[in-house]
Structure formats: structure tokens, C-alpha cells
Design an enzyme around this catalytic site. Structure first.
Site, PDB file in Angstrom:
ATOM      1  N   LYS A   1       0.849  -1.185   0.000  1.00 45.62           N
ATOM      2  CA  LYS A   1       0.000   0.000   0.000  1.00 45.62           C
ATOM      3  C   LYS A   1       0.890   1.242   0.000  1.00 45.62           C
ATOM      4  O   LYS A   1       1.838   1.343   0.777  1.00 45.62           O
ATOM      5  CB  LYS A   1      -0.900  -0.028   1.233  1.00 45.62           C
ATOM      6  CG  LYS A   1      -2.136   0.831   1.152  1.00 45.62           C
ATOM      7  CD  LYS A   1      -3.077   0.484   2.305  1.00 45.62           C
ATOM      8  CE  LYS A   1      -4.391   1.243   2.205  1.00 45.62           C
ATOM      9  NZ  LYS A   1      -5.339   0.826   3.252  1.00 45.62           N
TER      10      LYS A   1
ATOM     11  N   GLU B   1     -19.367  -6.632  10.278  1.00 47.68           N
ATOM     12  CA  GLU B   1     -20.324  -5.935  11.137  1.00 47.68           C
ATOM     13  C   GLU B   1     -21.371  -6.882  11.732  1.00 47.68           C
ATOM     14  O   GLU B   1     -21.807  -6.701  12.872  1.00 47.68           O
ATOM     15  CB  GLU B   1     -21.028  -4.829  10.340  1.00 47.68           C
ATOM     16  CG  GLU B   1     -20.120  -3.687   9.908  1.00 47.68           C
ATOM     17  CD  GLU B   1     -19.365  -3.953   8.624  1.00 47.68           C
ATOM     18  OE1 GLU B   1     -18.560  -3.107   8.212  1.00 47.68           O
ATOM     19  OE2 GLU B   1     -19.587  -5.028   8.013  1.00 47.68           O
TER      20      GLU B   1
ATOM     21  N   ARG C   1     -25.481  -3.424   7.262  1.00 42.54           N
ATOM     22  CA  ARG C   1     -25.056  -4.805   7.077  1.00 42.54           C
ATOM     23  C   ARG C   1     -25.272  -5.640   8.334  1.00 42.54           C
ATOM     24  O   ARG C   1     -25.317  -6.860   8.264  1.00 42.54           O
ATOM     25  CB  ARG C   1     -23.584  -4.822   6.678  1.00 42.54           C
ATOM     26  CG  ARG C   1     -23.282  -3.889   5.534  1.00 42.54           C
ATOM     27  CD  ARG C   1     -21.847  -3.947   5.109  1.00 42.54           C
ATOM     28  NE  ARG C   1     -21.534  -5.230   4.507  1.00 42.54           N
ATOM     29  CZ  ARG C   1     -20.473  -5.425   3.739  1.00 42.54           C
ATOM     30  NH1 ARG C   1     -19.640  -4.454   3.497  1.00 42.54           N
ATOM     31  NH2 ARG C   1     -20.235  -6.607   3.235  1.00 42.54           N
TER      32      ARG C   1
END
Length: 664
Positions: free
Chosen positions: A293, A379, A407
Site C-alpha cells: 500500500k 459488522e 449490514r
């Protein structure tokens, strides 16, 4: 003309040499740094997938071979290679979206920026191709940045693996991070896979002749009686043991998919070879690419927190913000207060879904590392786990972005609320969030949560009210509580002129002085959370036209405070202002509560339309949908004058008739 300027579509990549591809990769990184620094956006993830995206578009034929980006924040390079090189208005009104957008290009497939859904899309698309005679098309998925910590990924992988002829290539973009370092057993397993593997091994294993030979030998031994079957079992055991030593890929093999890798995600030739092997196999294949990243940009690599996952406007040379934040964010207020509460109460536990820093739990984690749990992008699991924690004697505080509560709604309803669990859910970035677009607006929570039995929901208007209501929330141990606040900095403090017996704050009475009864005023403005400033401004505008108003903040909007019915009966019209969808929102619930109390005062719900709001700044979106003080004052004035529905009660209709209606 630069190499990048010559790329108008993926087909323009075919003729480039390896040296030209190296140069193009550097041009793309320079472009990203320069342009994203000027607009803000997801910088680190895109710097990490430059070579990978080039390889995808050289090996596969997009859009015939659709490429699905999980979450989609790493699609900037994809946009550049598919004819979209004007980044001057990235994430701004009328400009390029920060995620894939079907309106922009036929190369964009999935617009939703909620993680862990890409494999389900690939399962559906590939099934459709198979059923409609398009079995020669390959579906490509780019999944990573923590998305493999989400259970939906593995549900879909299990289904894809069930069909050995399904042409699906799953590229695991393994940078070890989501917003922050990826957590859990899966992350450890992926880390263990990061060993040097000869390309020849992958080439053999993704050759159909290898599969055919294995099948022939297997069938021959299994049909050769007891001796042959014993030999098969022995050889099969040796094969499994040997391949897990040479290529430790059991995690994926157990799903029934071919595994290719790990491959250096910044080695153009190696990536292309791995992807070609996967494509030619003609069945489900996982390509494990190791990327970095922020690759190639020192300021991003030096940012240990999130590798410049998302940035505002920055100096491209130094990576420093161009406009240092002035003021205190809602997230920071929550972060400081929950850390203070955790110091006082040992039963307080923080829970987050791969967003420790964005939701403000890092301070609590630093002080109490064993009492903050990061479950990854899960979640659903977070909420049910929280219910279990509450049963065990803890009080979990689950901090999420408001959009991601969607969610976990079933778990909040059936695991938390049904069991009357003392769980506090903190929803950051509620309402209109702005440039991240439709799937990041936290505008659905008020409509969803009002149907949850027993749930208490608070919407603070300023810093003191957030602190106060957070403490009130964690004091409730027999029902779920929710605190919601918007993105950005907290506004000025808004003191109340009076607090009513059930906790409702009266913020303003205009017209004839505070000592005059409410029934001498025309409009009751009910402000939900951060809409307080808008309501106060609207009341001032109404006063300038001779219309008097009372502005109240219910503080706890669920359940609806009983005093609102009494106040409504004493005014000519009620206006509820919220930054959630009008349909089924708090305004609708207040209307029901008035009817239940026998109050027939007209009510106008002011909120967001039930539509997917395109990206722009928060102020631009609020202006566009009419959620401004000026528009509220105009519409309310028209209702008071009787020129627009809902019509306010006429002035000559005795106020006394309605003052005590709620007591009938």
C-alpha cells in the site's frame, strides 16, 4: 505526449514493451500523487495496485471479461486505463466518482463501496454467463484491503468452488492492511503464504493436462480393488503433505480452488504470467498477489497509521495537509470521552470493524489494549458478539460508520434487541457524508432503527450533548442504545434555554419572550441532532416575517418524548428536520406519536429524499435537496399562510382547543 496520454483504452496497452510498462507505471504513480493531492481521495490503495491493474487489462478483455473491484476505492488506475484521465474534479460535484460508476464507463461493473461483496457478484455473473451460453467469458475479482475478513467473501467462495468449470479468477490483493493492518487468523495465514514459489509450480498446477493426469491415475487406482485403493490413499496423503510443504496454500485448496502464488504484485512480468495461467485454466483460480500500500511514495509508506488510505488535499512533495484541521471533530470528541469512560468502568469494551482510527477508538486501545476488539470487516459478527459480551457482564460499545450498520441490521434486531442486550452502537458519519458518494452516505439509520423494539437513539447537537448522551447510553444495560453524529468538525455549542421533564431541550422561543406560553407561537421546529443550527437559522428567518417559533431538540429521538405531543398541540404546525430519509424517518414517527396522543396539528417532515445521492460536498448536497434554513423557512411560511400543504391551523382556531388535546 506521455505514455499515459496515449492510453485511451485497455487495447492501447497490448503493444507496450516491458520497459514501456515500467515507465507507464511510474507515470501513473506521479499522476496519482499530483492529482489526488489536489482533490483528496484514496491514494495509498491505488499506488499499490498500479502494476496489478496494468496486468489485468493486458491479460483480460474488459469489459467482455468484467473486472469487479471489491470496495472499489482502488479503481483509480482502472479509470485511467479506460479513458478517464481528467482527475481535476475527482469526487467533486459533476466530476469523476471516487469509486466505479456505471454512468462513467462500460468497464465499471459494481458501484457499491461496501466491502466483501465482490465474490458474490462474481458468482452471480459467472452463473449467468454459463446459463446464457457465454461460458468463454471470464469474471475477474480484485479483493483485498481487508475485505477477506468479511464472511460474505467466504460464503461466495464456497459456492464458486462448487463448480470446477466456472471461469472466475480471484485476485487477492494482499497488502496486509484494510484501513490499518488486517487482523485475525486469515491475516496470519496469508502472511505465512508469503514465501518464494517458482512460477513453474503454478504453471503445472494450472495446466488442464495436470488435472486430467491426476484424474486418470486416481480413477485407475480406486478401481483396482483394495490394493489399488490403499495405494491411492497413501499417494494422496503424500501429495497433500508435500504440496503444503512446497506451496503452503491449504487455506484455498480446502475450498476446492486452484491457487497461484504468492506473486510479487509489483513485478509486471510475473503478474501477467500468473494471470495468464489462471485465465487459461478455465475454472476457479485464486491468484495471490503481494502488494505494498502506498508503493513508490515515501510519505505514504512513512504513514504507519493507514499508509495514506484516504487523504484530504495535501502537499504532493511532503504529504502534509494543505489545510490543517481547525476545530475538533465529532470522532475526536467521542474518542476522548469513551477513553475516559473506559478508565472509570472496567466493563466497557470497544468494538470496531477494521476502522480503529477512523471511528476514534485508538486512544482507548492505547490505554486498554485488551478491551478493544477489531473484528475486521464483519459488522454482522461484531453485533452478535456484542450481544454475547453483554450477556457475559460487559457493556460493549460498537463504533461503526453509519452506512455500515445496514449490514448488521438483522443482528441488531434479533441478537441485540430481542435479547434486551445492553449494547451501545456509535454511528460515525451519519447523514450526508459528501464526496464518497451514494454507498457512503449514512442516511438510512433513522428509518431502519425506529422499527427496532426497545431501542434508544440519541442524536447530539454539539460537543457537550455528545459527551452527555454517550454517558447516558452506556448507563442503559437492558436495551440497545445508539448514538449518531455526522462527519466533520463539531459546530459551536448550542445551549438550551430550558430542559423539559422528559429530557427535551428547548433551544429557542421567538417572538414575544420566553414567559409567553408556547401556544402563542406558530411553528414548532423539532431538530434532530446536527440540524439544530439549521433550525435556529430557520426560526430567525421566520421571525423576520412575523412568524413565531419554538425550536426543540429531543436529544433522544427514540422513543419519541411524550412532551412533543403537548408542544405540538399548542402550535399551529410542527416541522421535523432530520438528515435521514424522510420516508419512514423520525418525522413520520413523530406524526404517528401525535396521532396516538390525539393531537391533530399539521406536521411537515423535512429530510432527505429516498434516492441514491451522487457525490458532492455535504453543503452542495444539502442545498440540492432543500435541507437548508432558507428553504425550510420558505416552505414553512407558505404553510403558515395557507398556500402550501400541510396547512397550518388557522389563527382564529382557538389555541385552547388544542392545548390539552394530548390529555384526552
Amino acid at each position: 505526449m506521455t505514455l499515459l496520454e496515449r492510453i485511451n483504452g485497455p487495447e492501447d496497452l497490448e503493444a507496450l514493451s516491458q520497459q514501456e510498462l515500467l515507465e507507464l507505471a511510474q507515470e501513473i504513480r506521479d499522476f496519482l500523487v499530483t492529482n489526488v493531492a489536489a482533490t483528496g481521495g484514496h491514494l495509498g490503495p491505488n499506488l499499490g495496485v498500479v502494476e496489478l491493474t496494468l496486468a489485468l487489462h493486458r491479460v483480460f478483455d474488459s469489459p467482455r471479461d468484467p473486472i469487479v473491484f471489491d470496495t472499489g476505492h482502488q479503481s483509480y488506475v482502472h479509470k485511467l486505463l479506460t479513458g478517464r484521465q481528467d482527475f481535476t474534479t475527482l469526487r467533486q460535484e459533476g466530476g469523476l466518482a471516487g469509486y466505479p460508476d456505471r454512468r462513467e464507463s462500460e468497464h465499471d461493473v459494481v458501484e457499491s463501496s461496501h466491502a466483501s461483496s465482490s465474490l458474490s457478484w462474481a458468482d452471480g455473473i459467472s452463473r449467468a454467463f454459463g446459463m446464457t451460453g457465454q461460458g468463454d467469458r471470464t469474471v475477474v475479482v480484485v479483493v483485498g484491503d481487508g475485505a477477506m475478513t468479511g464472511g460474505m467473501t467466504w460464503e461466495a467462495a464456497n459456492n464458486i468452488a462448487g463448480d470446477p468449470d466456472r471461469r472466475v479468477v480471484i485476485v487477492v490483493n494482499d497488502n496486509g492492511r484494510s484501513y490499518a493492518p488486517t487482523v485475525g487468523g486469515l491475516a496470519r495465514q496469508l502472511h505465512n503464504l508469503k514465501a518464494d514459489v517458482q512460477q513453474g509450480v503454478d504453471a503445472v498446477r494450472t495446466d488442464r493436462r495436470y488435472e486430467e493426469l491426476l484424474t486418470t491415475v486416481k480413477d485407475g487406482l480406486k478401481n483396482a480393488g483394495p490394493i489399488g485403493q490403499a495405494a491411492y490413499r497413501g499417494l494422496h496423503g503424500m501429495k497433500v503433505g508435500l504440496k503444503d510443504v512446497v506451496v503452503p496454500h491449504g487455506l484455498f485448496a480446502d475450498l476446492g480452488m486452484k491457487y497461484v502464488g504468492p506473486v510479487d504484485g509489483h513485478d509486471q512480468e510475473a503478474l501477467e504470467q500468473a494471470l495468464r495461467n489462471a485465465k487459461n485454466f478455465g475454472g476457479p483460480v485464486i491468484v495471490h498477489a503481494i502488494t505494498e500500500k502506498g508503493h513508490g511514495y515515501p510519505p505514504a509508506l512513512a504513514d504507519e497509521a493507514d499508509m495514506f488510505h484516504a487523504v484530504g488535499t495535501i502537499n504532493p512533495e511532503t504529504g502534509q495537509p494543505m489545510k490543517p484541521s481547525s476545530g475538533r471533530s465529532w470522532t475526536a470528541v467521542f474518542g476522548d470521552e469513551i477513553a475516559a469512560i473506559a478508565d472509570e468502568r472496567e466493563d466497557i469494551v470497544g468494538v470496531t470493524g477494521a476502522m480503529l482510527i477512523p471511528v476514534g477508538l485508538q486512544k482507548m486501545q492505547a490505554a486498554h489494549p485488551d478491551r478493544v476488539v477489531d473484528v475486521g470487516i464483519a459488522e454482522q459478527h461484531a453485533l452478535t458478539m456484542a450481544a454475547g459480551m453483554a450477556f457475559g457482564g460487559l457493556h460493549p460499545v460498537v463504533a461503526l460508520y453509519a452506512t455500515f450498520l445496514n449490514r448488521g441490521f438483522d443482528q441488531l434486531l434479533m441478537d441485540v434487541a430481542l435479547h434486551k442486550a445492553g449494547v451501545t452502537v456509535v454511528l460515525d458519519r451519519s447523514g450526508v457524508t459528501g464526496p464518497d458518494g451514494p454507498s457512503h452516505h449514512g442516511m438510512w439509520d433513522l428509518a431502519l432503527l425506529q422499527i427496532v423494539p426497545g431501542l434508544h437513539l440519541a442524536a447530539p447537537r454539539d460537543e457537550p450533548s455528545l459527551v452527555e448522551q454517550l454517558r447516558e447510553a452506556v448507563a442503559i444495560n437492558n436495551a440497545p442504545t445508539v448514538i449518531r453524529y455526522p462527519k466533520g468538525n463539531v459546530g459551536p455549542q448550542i445551549p438550551a434555554v430550558e430542559r423539559l421533564e422528559d429530557g427535551v431541550d428547548v433551544l429557542l422561543r421567538t417572538g414575544t419572550g420566553e414567559e409567553v406560553p408556547d401556544h402563542d407561537r406558530d411553528v414548532l421546529l423539532v431538530s434532530v441532532g446536527s440540524m439544530a443550527e439549521v433550525c435556529l437559522d430557520g426560526a430567525a428567518r421566520l421571525e423576520a416575517h412575523g412568524v413565531t417559533a419554538t425550536v426543540v431538540d429531543p436529544r433522544w429521538v427514540l422513543p419519541v418524548p411524550s412532551s412533543l405531543a403537548r408542544l405540538a398541540g399548542n402550535h399551529r404546525i410542527v416541522v421535523v428536520v432530520e438528515d435521514g430519509v424522510r420516508s419512514g424517518g423520525i418525522g413520520s414517527l413523530v406524526r404517528q406519536s401525535l396521532r396516538d396522543a390525539g393531537v391533530d396539528t399539521a406536521l411537515n417532515e423535512v429530510g432527505l429524499p429516498t434516492e441514491f445521492l451522487t457525490h458532492a460536498s455535504r453543503d452542495q448536497i444539502l442545498q440540492r435537496v432543500g435541507l437548508t434554513a432558507q428553504r425550510i423557512a420558505q416552505d414553512t411560511l407558505a404553510s403558515v399562510l395557507g398556500t402550501k400543504v400541510p396547512y397550518a391551523r388557522p389563527v382564529d382556531d382557538s389555541a385552547e382547543t388544542h392545548t390539552h388535546v394530548g390529555e384526552r
